[in-house]
Design an enzyme around this catalytic site. Structure first.
Site, PDB file in Angstrom:
ATOM      1  N   ASP A   1     -52.977  -9.513  50.928  1.00 21.89           N
ATOM      2  CA  ASP A   1     -51.937  -9.894  51.882  1.00 21.89           C
ATOM      3  C   ASP A   1     -52.119 -11.381  52.199  1.00 21.89           C
ATOM      4  O   ASP A   1     -53.216 -11.926  52.063  1.00 21.89           O
ATOM      5  CB  ASP A   1     -52.122  -9.041  53.150  1.00 21.89           C
ATOM      6  CG  ASP A   1     -50.989  -9.185  54.137  1.00 21.89           C
ATOM      7  OD1 ASP A   1     -50.126  -8.290  54.173  1.00 21.89           O
ATOM      8  OD2 ASP A   1     -50.968 -10.191  54.886  1.00 21.89           O
TER       9      ASP A   1
ATOM     10  N   HIS B   1     -54.930  -5.325  59.923  1.00 25.47           N
ATOM     11  CA  HIS B   1     -55.423  -6.138  61.044  1.00 25.47           C
ATOM     12  C   HIS B   1     -56.110  -5.278  62.115  1.00 25.47           C
ATOM     13  O   HIS B   1     -56.700  -5.811  63.045  1.00 25.47           O
ATOM     14  CB  HIS B   1     -54.271  -6.913  61.698  1.00 25.47           C
ATOM     15  CG  HIS B   1     -53.702  -7.987  60.816  1.00 25.47           C
ATOM     16  ND1 HIS B   1     -54.504  -8.943  60.219  1.00 25.47           N
ATOM     17  CD2 HIS B   1     -52.432  -8.249  60.414  1.00 25.47           C
ATOM     18  CE1 HIS B   1     -53.735  -9.752  59.492  1.00 25.47           C
ATOM     19  NE2 HIS B   1     -52.484  -9.341  59.578  1.00 25.47           N
TER      20      HIS B   1
ATOM     21  N   HIS C   1     -52.237 -12.665  55.002  1.00 24.29           N
ATOM     22  CA  HIS C   1     -53.079 -12.807  56.194  1.00 24.29           C
ATOM     23  C   HIS C   1     -54.445 -12.149  55.984  1.00 24.29           C
ATOM     24  O   HIS C   1     -54.552 -11.156  55.268  1.00 24.29           O
ATOM     25  CB  HIS C   1     -52.371 -12.176  57.400  1.00 24.29           C
ATOM     26  CG  HIS C   1     -50.982 -12.727  57.616  1.00 24.29           C
ATOM     27  ND1 HIS C   1     -49.863 -12.108  57.115  1.00 24.29           N
ATOM     28  CD2 HIS C   1     -50.566 -13.857  58.230  1.00 24.29           C
ATOM     29  CE1 HIS C   1     -48.790 -12.825  57.440  1.00 24.29           C
ATOM     30  NE2 HIS C   1     -49.190 -13.896  58.109  1.00 24.29           N
TER      31      HIS C   1
ATOM     32  N   ASP D   1     -46.343 -10.669  51.375  1.00 20.27           N
ATOM     33  CA  ASP D   1     -45.954 -11.843  52.156  1.00 20.27           C
ATOM     34  C   ASP D   1     -46.523 -13.149  51.594  1.00 20.27           C
ATOM     35  O   ASP D   1     -46.369 -14.208  52.185  1.00 20.27           O
ATOM     36  CB  ASP D   1     -46.310 -11.678  53.643  1.00 20.27           C
ATOM     37  CG  ASP D   1     -47.668 -11.052  53.863  1.00 20.27           C
ATOM     38  OD1 ASP D   1     -48.439 -10.933  52.883  1.00 20.27           O
ATOM     39  OD2 ASP D   1     -47.977 -10.686  55.017  1.00 20.27           O
TER      40      ASP D   1
HETATM   41 ZN   LIG Z   1     -49.565 -10.217  56.170  1.00 21.21          ZN
END
Ligand SMILES: [Zn+2]
Length: 580
Positions: free
Chosen positions: A429, A395, A431, A518
């Site tokens: 991931d 991120h 996200h 995740d």
């Molecule tokens: Zn994540």
């Protein structure tokens, strides 16, 4: 010291240099070998299947990358056997254990490829067939060497029939069952002998000759010569299941524990690393190494200097045990960095749950070192490496931290590798990998792909849209594949296949995988339902690209299944990267 490794392609710099050296050695050692046969090595690695055989090249190299020996194996996947074309050590180095190490590696490969073993030709040790006493002596010692591994000539056939009557030294066909004790059936042996004579001697053997030889296989099972030089009990039968060059080189951030946020509900905890480690250790696929120390310049190559400097100075200034959370977020592009240092955290951050404390810089820097070490392993010729790190990084943007991330280890490693050829980043991931998107958005030498929860409901909410496809020359080199709230393994695999197709079209030399676990069932930060079986399948699909891959650990917060899912992913990845 030397190491043996298989060369999978002729595109990587390290492999190109090695192949050049192989050609030089073979010109010296096999002077009678046809020049075009030597030149064909490169060609054959690129277009591996010729006449039903796939060429497999192994080298023995020293620490400086000098090739000290090589072996060329032909693999026939239909009939499931290997044929050893050449094995050689560099002049003056024969007999220093290189030949033995290379031969052991060939036997490992024969096992790994699930073949019935190795076949090769060896000049005869029978004075009637080899008239020159010096040559005869050499032939004897060679056959003795192979006999030490259980490999012996096939007897009671006409294989050693000279092509031209009266020719000296017609070769035996030697068989090494590579540690198995299954008998060699006649029907299989006949097919194999035909494949060898047709495929390896293309125009040299007339059909009439092939027929004579093939029809001379009358025993069932085929007879192998009794031991002549070596006692059966002293055989070197031991074949380690995984060769050194097939290990996944593992770098673990040993400084990660100093980055511990003790607040309740902070899911990015130190236990994540030990749980994953425990899960993968039992596979025997990994070789753990110490990460090297890399200059900060690699980080500054993808993050803005102002941001790197801020994080460094801010961490240094902070008291141990104190934590600050950003709390003011000025609109970017219109603002200047606030003067007050704690306030400035909001200038460089994108959320309210990623804190700064004294050890953040050291821990994040060490995670980058692990990723760079993993990248370096790929440059050295390893196929798979894994940076098991926290804090995560995907991120982190050019000048922003957030989502538990500070430095984008994946981006730093990809940028480092891009000096040596095109790089694909695949972010799996849950996200969106907004960091890589931001960093490489206007580049076409690094392809960025992310499969993630739709920003309509998933962090980071402001990015990860389908229509963000890159800018300028980077247009079409960013691919976002946002998915709905409920996703199972089947739906995921379909999308992953799409991503892999795009990667194949890009033809990267290297790939960096941002591995988030995740996407698993029960993850507190996700909504999907992937199980260990799905992770294995995903690993398998990614490994099928058969390029050097660095995996960097990103998210994954359900400690109950982290270990199991990581293990499944790497088993799938390893299987398809090496067994084909
Ligand atoms: Zn994540």
């Amino acid at each position: 010291m030397f190491k043996i490794r298989r060369i999978y392609d002729s595109t990587l710099v390290t492999n190109r240099t090695a192949i050049q050296q192989v050609k030089q050695i073979s010109r010296k050692q096999f002077p009678r070998l046809n020049k075009s046969a030597i030149n064909k090595i490169t060609d054959q690695l690129q277009n591996p299947f010729r006449h039903g055989f796939r060429i497999v090249l192994f080298i023995a190299e020293d620490a400086g990358g000098d090739v000290k020996g090589f072996a060329i194996l032909s693999h026939e996947p239909q009939l499931k056997f290997c044929f050893l074309d050449y094995i050689s050590a560099a002049p003056k180095l024969t007999g220093r254990g290189i030949g033995g190490a290379l031969y052991t590696r060939l036997r490992q490969e024969a096992r790994l490829l699930k073949t019935i073993g190795l076949f090769f030709e060896c000049l005869p040790d029978d004075p009637k067939l080899s008239r020159d006493p010096i040559v005869l002596k050499e032939n004897r010692s060679r056959l003795k060497f192979y006999e030490g591994y259980g490999a012996r000539p096939i007897v009671n056939t006409l294989y050693e029939t000279p092509l031209n009557p009266g020719d000296d030294n017609p070769p035996y066909l030697v068989y090494d069952p590579a540690g198995y004790s299954r008998p060699l059936r006649r029907v299989i042996a006949k097919k194999i002998v035909r494949a060898i004579l047709e495929g390896k001697y293309q125009n040299l053997c007339p059909e009439s000759y092939i027929k004579i030889v093939v029809n001379s296989f009358k025993d069932d099972p085929v007879m192998i010569r009794p031991f002549r030089y070596v006692k059966k009990e002293t055989l070197q039968q031991e074949i380690p299941p995984i060769a050194d060059d097939q290990k996944i080189i593992l770098y673990v951030n040993d400084k990660h524990e100093i980055h511990h946020i003790r607040e309740r509900g902070y899911v990015e905890s130190p236990a994540r690393i030990s749980v994953i480690l425990k899960g993968i250790e039992s596979t025997g696929l990994f070789e753990r190494r110490r990460a090297g120390r890399f200059s900060e310049k690699y980080i500054r190559a993808v993050h803005k200097s102002g941001y790197v400097e801020y994080l460094h100075r801010m961490c240094e200034k902070m008291e141990l045990g104190k934590t600050i959370y950003p709390y003011v977020f000025p609109l970017r592009n219109q603002t200047r960095p606030p003067l007050d240092m704690p306030v400035r955290a909001g200038y460089y951050c994108m959320d309210t749950f990623t804190p700064i404390h004294k050890n953040v810089y050291i821990a994040a820097r060490k995670a980058v070192d692990c990723a760079l070490s993993g990248a370096k392993s790929l440059l050295e010729g390893y196929r798979l490496s894994y940076a098991l790190v926290r804090p995560p990084g995907h991120h982190a943007e050019r000048s922003a931290f957030g989502g538990f991330c500070y430095f984008n280890s994946v981006a730093v490693a990809a940028n480092y590798l891009s000096e040596y050829g095109r790089v694909a980043i695949l972010d799996i991931d849950y996200h969106h990998g907004n960091g890589q998107e931001d960093i490489f958005y206007e580049r076409q030498d690094v392809l960025t792909i992310s499969i993630h929860g739709n920003p309509k409901f998933a962090y980071p909410y402001f990015s990860g849209f389908k229509d963000s496809t890159g800018l300028g020359i980077g247009e079409k080199y960013n691919l976002n594949l946002p998915l709905p709230e409920n996703v199972d393994g089947e739906m995921y695999a379909e999308v992953l296949k799409k991503a892999i197709k795009r990667i194949q079209k890009f033809f990267p030399y290297y790939m960096v995988v941002a591995l988030g676990l995740d996407s698993a069932k029960g993850d507190p930060t996700g909504t999907w339902n992937l199980t260990a079986k799905d992770f294995q399948q995903n690993g398998q699909l990614i490994g099928s690209l058969r390029i050097p891959i660095l995996v960097v650990q990103e998210g994954g917060y359900n400690q109950k299944n982290l270990g199991r899912n990581a293990r499944a992913f790497f088993q799938g990845l390893w299987n398809s990267a090496f067994i084909h």
